[in-house]
Design a protein around this motif. Structure first.
Motif, PDB file in Angstrom:
ATOM      1  N   PRO A  62      46.447 102.706  45.735  1.00 10.81           N
ATOM      2  CA  PRO A  62      47.912 103.227  45.094  1.00 10.81           C
ATOM      3  C   PRO A  62      48.828 102.696  44.129  1.00 10.81           C
ATOM      4  O   PRO A  62      48.893 101.490  43.665  1.00 10.81           O
ATOM      5  CB  PRO A  62      48.708 103.625  46.354  1.00 10.81           C
ATOM      6  CG  PRO A  62      48.303 102.396  47.198  1.00 10.81           C
ATOM      7  CD  PRO A  62      46.742 102.001  46.699  1.00 10.81           C
ATOM      8  N   LEU A  63      49.699 103.351  43.365  1.00 13.66           N
ATOM      9  CA  LEU A  63      51.053 102.664  42.810  1.00 13.66           C
ATOM     10  C   LEU A  63      51.830 101.996  43.846  1.00 13.66           C
ATOM     11  O   LEU A  63      51.987 102.534  45.126  1.00 13.66           O
ATOM     12  CB  LEU A  63      51.789 103.719  42.238  1.00 13.66           C
ATOM     13  CG  LEU A  63      51.283 104.621  40.984  1.00 13.66           C
ATOM     14  CD1 LEU A  63      52.059 105.869  40.913  1.00 13.66           C
ATOM     15  CD2 LEU A  63      51.070 103.878  39.748  1.00 13.66           C
ATOM     16  N   GLN A  64      51.997 100.679  43.827  1.00 13.90           N
ATOM     17  CA  GLN A  64      52.629  99.765  44.650  1.00 13.90           C
ATOM     18  C   GLN A  64      54.121 100.361  44.898  1.00 13.90           C
ATOM     19  O   GLN A  64      54.847 100.533  43.902  1.00 13.90           O
ATOM     20  CB  GLN A  64      52.775  98.524  44.309  1.00 13.90           C
ATOM     21  CG  GLN A  64      51.260  97.869  44.614  1.00 13.90           C
ATOM     22  CD  GLN A  64      50.759  98.217  45.761  1.00 13.90           C
ATOM     23  OE1 GLN A  64      51.512  97.891  46.876  1.00 13.90           O
ATOM     24  NE2 GLN A  64      49.594  98.814  46.058  1.00 13.90           N
ATOM     25  N   ALA A  65      54.525 100.732  45.877  1.00 15.83           N
ATOM     26  CA  ALA A  65      55.835 101.087  46.183  1.00 15.83           C
ATOM     27  C   ALA A  65      56.679  99.827  46.808  1.00 15.83           C
ATOM     28  O   ALA A  65      55.986  99.411  47.697  1.00 15.83           O
ATOM     29  CB  ALA A  65      56.212 102.293  47.094  1.00 15.83           C
ATOM     30  N   HIS A  66      57.817  99.154  46.465  1.00 21.88           N
ATOM     31  CA  HIS A  66      58.433  98.188  47.031  1.00 21.88           C
ATOM     32  C   HIS A  66      58.873  98.101  48.331  1.00 21.88           C
ATOM     33  O   HIS A  66      59.014  97.559  49.173  1.00 21.88           O
ATOM     34  CB  HIS A  66      59.441  97.570  46.146  1.00 21.88           C
ATOM     35  CG  HIS A  66      58.733  97.164  44.930  1.00 21.88           C
ATOM     36  ND1 HIS A  66      57.717  96.164  44.541  1.00 21.88           N
ATOM     37  CD2 HIS A  66      58.878  97.441  43.369  1.00 21.88           C
ATOM     38  CE1 HIS A  66      57.603  96.004  43.454  1.00 21.88           C
ATOM     39  NE2 HIS A  66      58.087  97.003  42.734  1.00 21.88           N
ATOM     40  N   GLU A  67      59.231  99.498  48.802  1.00 18.18           N
ATOM     41  CA  GLU A  67      59.836 100.087  49.832  1.00 18.18           C
ATOM     42  C   GLU A  67      59.496 101.450  50.024  1.00 18.18           C
ATOM     43  O   GLU A  67      59.202 102.056  48.871  1.00 18.18           O
ATOM     44  CB  GLU A  67      61.474  99.827  49.786  1.00 18.18           C
ATOM     45  CG  GLU A  67      61.950 100.675  48.851  1.00 18.18           C
ATOM     46  CD  GLU A  67      63.428 100.411  48.334  1.00 18.18           C
ATOM     47  OE1 GLU A  67      63.958  99.783  49.184  1.00 18.18           O
ATOM     48  OE2 GLU A  67      63.920 100.562  47.429  1.00 18.18           O
ATOM     49  N   PRO A  68      59.366 101.942  51.258  1.00 20.65           N
ATOM     50  CA  PRO A  68      59.390 103.405  51.608  1.00 20.65           C
ATOM     51  C   PRO A  68      60.316 104.215  50.746  1.00 20.65           C
ATOM     52  O   PRO A  68      61.335 103.885  50.790  1.00 20.65           O
ATOM     53  CB  PRO A  68      59.376 103.368  52.838  1.00 20.65           C
ATOM     54  CG  PRO A  68      59.062 102.228  53.560  1.00 20.65           C
ATOM     55  CD  PRO A  68      59.585 101.300  52.709  1.00 20.65           C
ATOM     56  N   LEU A  69      59.848 105.204  49.920  1.00 22.34           N
ATOM     57  CA  LEU A  69      60.847 105.991  49.287  1.00 22.34           C
ATOM     58  C   LEU A  69      61.076 107.135  50.093  1.00 22.34           C
ATOM     59  O   LEU A  69      60.252 107.937  50.762  1.00 22.34           O
ATOM     60  CB  LEU A  69      59.949 106.589  48.015  1.00 22.34           C
ATOM     61  CG  LEU A  69      59.654 105.558  47.017  1.00 22.34           C
ATOM     62  CD1 LEU A  69      58.847 106.216  45.824  1.00 22.34           C
ATOM     63  CD2 LEU A  69      60.700 104.739  46.406  1.00 22.34           C
ATOM     64  N   VAL A  70      62.293 107.407  50.233  1.00 18.87           N
ATOM     65  CA  VAL A  70      62.990 108.707  50.833  1.00 18.87           C
ATOM     66  C   VAL A  70      62.412 110.018  50.117  1.00 18.87           C
ATOM     67  O   VAL A  70      62.275 109.630  48.831  1.00 18.87           O
ATOM     68  CB  VAL A  70      64.369 108.772  51.062  1.00 18.87           C
ATOM     69  CG1 VAL A  70      64.914 107.737  52.094  1.00 18.87           C
ATOM     70  CG2 VAL A  70      65.198 108.659  49.632  1.00 18.87           C
TER      71      VAL A  70
END
Length: 132
Positions: A62-70
């Motif tokens: 996946p594309l890395q998300a630095h934190e879970p996105l709301v």
């Protein structure tokens, strides 16, 4: 294995009312790449196993998300990855790919496990509002 690639895109194209298969593919790839950043372990593997191989690879790399996105930020991130998208069109793209396809492919048990790994509010994006 779940649906094949052409069948999957045909469903997305029809439900999303996309004029071309390319648009259906682009939405599917972006949404699943972002979703994959939020899922871990068996849940992600199980969902990947039910997707067409091309999209399974997207989910697993996946594309890395630095934190879970709301949910609102998930939609905004989708808009950022789709050329010419607005938040309105991206919200449509997300809801089409998630509600229809992931919900249809995953089934209720897996979907509930997926929702447990996501911030609150994703049930609405999947088109499966949870009882309060």
């Amino acid at each position: 294995m779940g649906m094949n690639w052409d069948a999957f895109l045909a469903v997305v194209q029809e439900r999303g009312e996309y004029p071309t298969m390319e648009e259906a593919e682009r939405s599917s790839r972006v949404v699943l790449a972002l979703l994959g950043a939020h899922l871990v372990g068996e849940v992600r593997n199980e969902l990947a196993a039910r997707l067409p191989e091309t999209l399974a690879l997207v989910l697993l790399n996946p594309l890395q998300a630095h934190e879970p996105l709301v949910p609102e930020r998930f939609v905004r991130a989708t808009a950022a990855w789709i050329e010419g998208a607005t938040e309105q069109t991206a919200a449509w793209d997300v809801s089409v790919v998630l509600s229809v396809v992931v919900a249809d492919i995953a089934g209720d048990d897996l979907l509930n496990q997926i929702l447990l790994q996501l911030p609150a509010g994703y049930d609405l994006l999947f088109g499966r509002p949870q009882p309060a």
